[in-house]
Design a protein around this motif. Sequence first.
Motif, PDB file in Angstrom:
ATOM      1  N   TYR A  51       0.846  -1.192   0.000  1.00 39.56           N
ATOM      2  CA  TYR A  51       0.000   0.000   0.000  1.00 39.56           C
ATOM      3  C   TYR A  51       0.885   1.246   0.000  1.00 39.56           C
ATOM      4  CZ  TYR A  51      -3.513   3.510   0.998  1.00 39.56           C
ATOM      5  OH  TYR A  51      -4.311   4.615   0.920  1.00 39.56           O
ATOM      6  N   ASN A  52       0.867   1.955  -1.123  1.00 43.18           N
ATOM      7  CA  ASN A  52       1.577   3.229  -1.267  1.00 43.18           C
ATOM      8  C   ASN A  52       3.052   3.156  -0.862  1.00 43.18           C
ATOM      9  OD1 ASN A  52      -0.559   4.599  -2.383  1.00 43.18           O
ATOM     10  ND2 ASN A  52      -1.150   5.657  -0.502  1.00 43.18           N
ATOM     11  N   GLN A  53       3.705   2.080  -1.294  1.00 40.07           N
ATOM     12  CA  GLN A  53       5.139   1.944  -1.060  1.00 40.07           C
ATOM     13  C   GLN A  53       5.881   1.873  -2.394  1.00 40.07           C
ATOM     14  OE1 GLN A  53       6.752   2.162   1.688  1.00 40.07           O
ATOM     15  NE2 GLN A  53       5.371   1.661   3.362  1.00 40.07           N
ATOM     16  N   GLY A  54       5.373   2.633  -3.384  1.00 45.66           N
ATOM     17  CA  GLY A  54       5.986   2.600  -4.707  1.00 45.66           C
ATOM     18  C   GLY A  54       7.452   2.978  -4.713  1.00 45.66           C
ATOM     19  N   GLN A  55       7.871   3.748  -3.731  1.00 45.71           N
ATOM     20  CA  GLN A  55       9.276   4.147  -3.629  1.00 45.71           C
ATOM     21  C   GLN A  55      10.194   2.940  -3.468  1.00 45.71           C
ATOM     22  OE1 GLN A  55       9.947   6.730  -0.294  1.00 45.71           O
ATOM     23  NE2 GLN A  55      12.167   6.822  -0.578  1.00 45.71           N
ATOM     24  N   PHE A  56       9.671   1.874  -2.849  1.00 44.75           N
ATOM     25  CA  PHE A  56      10.506   0.714  -2.533  1.00 44.75           C
ATOM     26  C   PHE A  56      10.053  -0.578  -3.214  1.00 44.75           C
ATOM     27  CE2 PHE A  56      10.446   3.412   1.365  1.00 44.75           C
ATOM     28  CZ  PHE A  56      11.763   3.853   1.315  1.00 44.75           C
ATOM     29  N   LEU A  57       8.828  -0.598  -3.752  1.00 49.52           N
ATOM     30  CA  LEU A  57       8.229  -1.847  -4.210  1.00 49.52           C
ATOM     31  C   LEU A  57       9.050  -2.542  -5.296  1.00 49.52           C
ATOM     32  CD1 LEU A  57       5.938  -3.897  -4.244  1.00 49.52           C
ATOM     33  CD2 LEU A  57       4.700  -2.403  -5.829  1.00 49.52           C
ATOM     34  N   GLU A  58       9.585  -1.780  -6.240  1.00 49.43           N
ATOM     35  CA  GLU A  58      10.331  -2.423  -7.327  1.00 49.43           C
ATOM     36  C   GLU A  58      11.525  -3.196  -6.783  1.00 49.43           C
ATOM     37  OE1 GLU A  58      12.051  -1.527 -11.819  1.00 49.43           O
ATOM     38  OE2 GLU A  58      11.647   0.160 -10.461  1.00 49.43           O
ATOM     39  N   GLU A  59      12.173  -2.654  -5.781  1.00 50.85           N
ATOM     40  CA  GLU A  59      13.316  -3.353  -5.196  1.00 50.85           C
ATOM     41  C   GLU A  59      12.873  -4.654  -4.527  1.00 50.85           C
ATOM     42  OE1 GLU A  59      17.109  -2.437  -2.226  1.00 50.85           O
ATOM     43  OE2 GLU A  59      15.766  -0.819  -2.839  1.00 50.85           O
ATOM     44  N   THR A  60      11.738  -4.610  -3.860  1.00 46.52           N
ATOM     45  CA  THR A  60      11.181  -5.825  -3.261  1.00 46.52           C
ATOM     46  C   THR A  60      10.936  -6.877  -4.341  1.00 46.52           C
ATOM     47  OG1 THR A  60      10.072  -4.525  -1.550  1.00 46.52           O
ATOM     48  CG2 THR A  60       9.266  -6.760  -1.909  1.00 46.52           C
ATOM     49  N   ILE A  61      10.260  -6.474  -5.403  1.00 46.69           N
ATOM     50  CA  ILE A  61       9.920  -7.405  -6.486  1.00 46.69           C
ATOM     51  C   ILE A  61      11.177  -8.031  -7.082  1.00 46.69           C
ATOM     52  CG2 ILE A  61       8.955  -7.560  -8.818  1.00 46.69           C
ATOM     53  CD1 ILE A  61       6.917  -5.399  -7.975  1.00 46.69           C
ATOM     54  N   ARG A  62      12.155  -7.210  -7.379  1.00 53.46           N
ATOM     55  CA  ARG A  62      13.379  -7.717  -8.019  1.00 53.46           C
ATOM     56  C   ARG A  62      14.159  -8.647  -7.084  1.00 53.46           C
ATOM     57  NH1 ARG A  62      14.811  -4.880 -12.816  1.00 53.46           N
ATOM     58  NH2 ARG A  62      17.008  -5.476 -12.559  1.00 53.46           N
ATOM     59  N   SER A  63      14.120  -8.362  -5.775  1.00 50.28           N
ATOM     60  CA  SER A  63      14.856  -9.223  -4.841  1.00 50.28           C
ATOM     61  C   SER A  63      14.238 -10.612  -4.758  1.00 50.28           C
ATOM     62  CB  SER A  63      14.897  -8.588  -3.445  1.00 50.28           C
ATOM     63  OG  SER A  63      13.710  -8.813  -2.713  1.00 50.28           O
ATOM     64  N   ILE A  64      12.984 -10.733  -5.163  1.00 47.92           N
ATOM     65  CA  ILE A  64      12.305 -12.031  -5.186  1.00 47.92           C
ATOM     66  C   ILE A  64      12.507 -12.725  -6.532  1.00 47.92           C
ATOM     67  CG2 ILE A  64      10.022 -13.129  -5.124  1.00 47.92           C
ATOM     68  CD1 ILE A  64       9.301 -10.765  -3.106  1.00 47.92           C
ATOM     69  N   GLY A 124       6.121 -17.746   1.831  1.00 50.14           N
ATOM     70  CA  GLY A 124       6.789 -16.663   2.536  1.00 50.14           C
ATOM     71  C   GLY A 124       6.019 -15.368   2.382  1.00 50.14           C
ATOM     72  N   TRP A 125       6.394 -14.390   3.213  1.00 49.79           N
ATOM     73  CA  TRP A 125       5.727 -13.093   3.191  1.00 49.79           C
ATOM     74  C   TRP A 125       6.797 -12.020   3.271  1.00 49.79           C
ATOM     75  CZ3 TRP A 125       3.158 -12.280   8.618  1.00 49.79           C
ATOM     76  CH2 TRP A 125       3.093 -10.916   8.948  1.00 49.79           C
ATOM     77  N   GLN A 126       6.823 -11.168   2.252  1.00 51.33           N
ATOM     78  CA  GLN A 126       7.774 -10.056   2.257  1.00 51.33           C
ATOM     79  C   GLN A 126       7.034  -8.761   1.997  1.00 51.33           C
ATOM     80  OE1 GLN A 126      10.276  -8.967   3.722  1.00 51.33           O
ATOM     81  NE2 GLN A 126      11.777 -10.345   2.777  1.00 51.33           N
ATOM     82  N   ASN A 127       7.196  -7.801   2.893  1.00 50.37           N
ATOM     83  CA  ASN A 127       6.497  -6.522   2.776  1.00 50.37           C
ATOM     84  C   ASN A 127       7.028  -5.702   1.611  1.00 50.37           C
ATOM     85  OD1 ASN A 127       4.931  -7.079   5.096  1.00 50.37           O
ATOM     86  ND2 ASN A 127       6.599  -6.384   6.412  1.00 50.37           N
ATOM     87  N   SER A 128       6.244  -4.714   1.204  1.00 46.40           N
ATOM     88  CA  SER A 128       6.541  -3.970  -0.025  1.00 46.40           C
ATOM     89  C   SER A 128       7.645  -2.934   0.129  1.00 46.40           C
ATOM     90  CB  SER A 128       5.266  -3.283  -0.533  1.00 46.40           C
ATOM     91  OG  SER A 128       4.690  -2.480   0.479  1.00 46.40           O
ATOM     92  N   ASP A 129       8.223  -2.808   1.322  1.00 47.32           N
ATOM     93  CA  ASP A 129       9.392  -1.943   1.475  1.00 47.32           C
ATOM     94  C   ASP A 129      10.593  -2.723   2.000  1.00 47.32           C
ATOM     95  OD1 ASP A 129       8.162  -2.334   3.894  1.00 47.32           O
ATOM     96  OD2 ASP A 129       8.361  -0.271   4.606  1.00 47.32           O
TER      97      ASP A 129
END
Length: 348
Positions: A51-64, A124-129
């Motif tokens: 939720y509204n973590q676009g500043q960090f979300l791409e990094e989360t996605i790529r790390s997965i 697993g569960w990883q938050n969007s930041d």
Amino acid sequence: MTILTQALHLKDLPPPPSDKTGWPWDLEINLLNQVVDPEQLPLITIVTPSYNQGQFLEETIRSILLQGYPNLEYIIIDGGSDDNTLEIIRQYEPFLAYWISEPDGGQSEALNKGFKRATGELIGWQNSDDTYAPHALWYAANAYLNNPAADVIYGEVHHIDEQDNFIKKYPVIEATVENMIPYSSVSNHSVFYHRKIFENQQWINSELKHCMDQEFHLRLLLKGYQFTYEPRIIGYWRIHEQAKSTRQLEVWSKEAFQLCKSLYQQSDLEPKIRQKAKDCLYGFCLDNFSKGRVENFHETVREIIQLFGLQGLTFSIMVKYLISLVGSENLSRLLALKNRWKNLPQNQ
């Protein structure tokens, strides 16, 4: 539904922003096929509540996606973000098993939505930041295959800042009921659950806003689920001003107090666990006063009286209760003066 059955490489993903370097932007990690026979690898599902973590979300996605793990299902449950989150999700849509963006009841509800859609053996569960370190999924799979009785696999957690700089290690210790209070001894950032937990209708408590992982892990331990530690799994927990963990310390305090209360009230637990829970109740009460949280302090005093009677109030709590009657604003001033006095040089 897209289940990734081949390891992804940098060339497979959208190019990273020009100012981003290192993991997981432009760093290709060595694959660990030699650790486990690829045909034995369990399907791993990762759920990201967003939720509204676009500043960090791409990094989360790529790390997965760049874990190089060839049996991966990735689900993103967004709560109706109005920043650049949807733009980022659509960039990576071809690699997602499922995603949705709609208003919801918060992180706990989003997690349960994702867990109900998950088909992996490990989930697993990883938050969007937050992010995973390289090879985290491989190490989780290896631990799972080497420990067939394990229901929960957990690893290390490192705090990082907005620029990915290491701050400190989270104090991960053995997952026991006693170690789960007052702070959680493990953290969702590096935890993987066997799917039977959810098949047994164990879900995140949607009424909790901050202690949901702590309560979930405590409940699983109380029900006898087996936890296995794998130190090579590392999750990165980002500390920043907009993080929920930074903004909701008061909420956490209330919820953690209730967790300790519920443990104390379980008469079949070992006496040392109940005693620790009792000590934590008093600790939270005093901490509320020291932080100037008058409403929380009064509430915990009332709860202590209900549990232990008036005789359960220590002299220190009674004195602090009388002081707290001056109100939040005046108490904050008094505490500030006290801290200022404490910090004065001894010769003044």
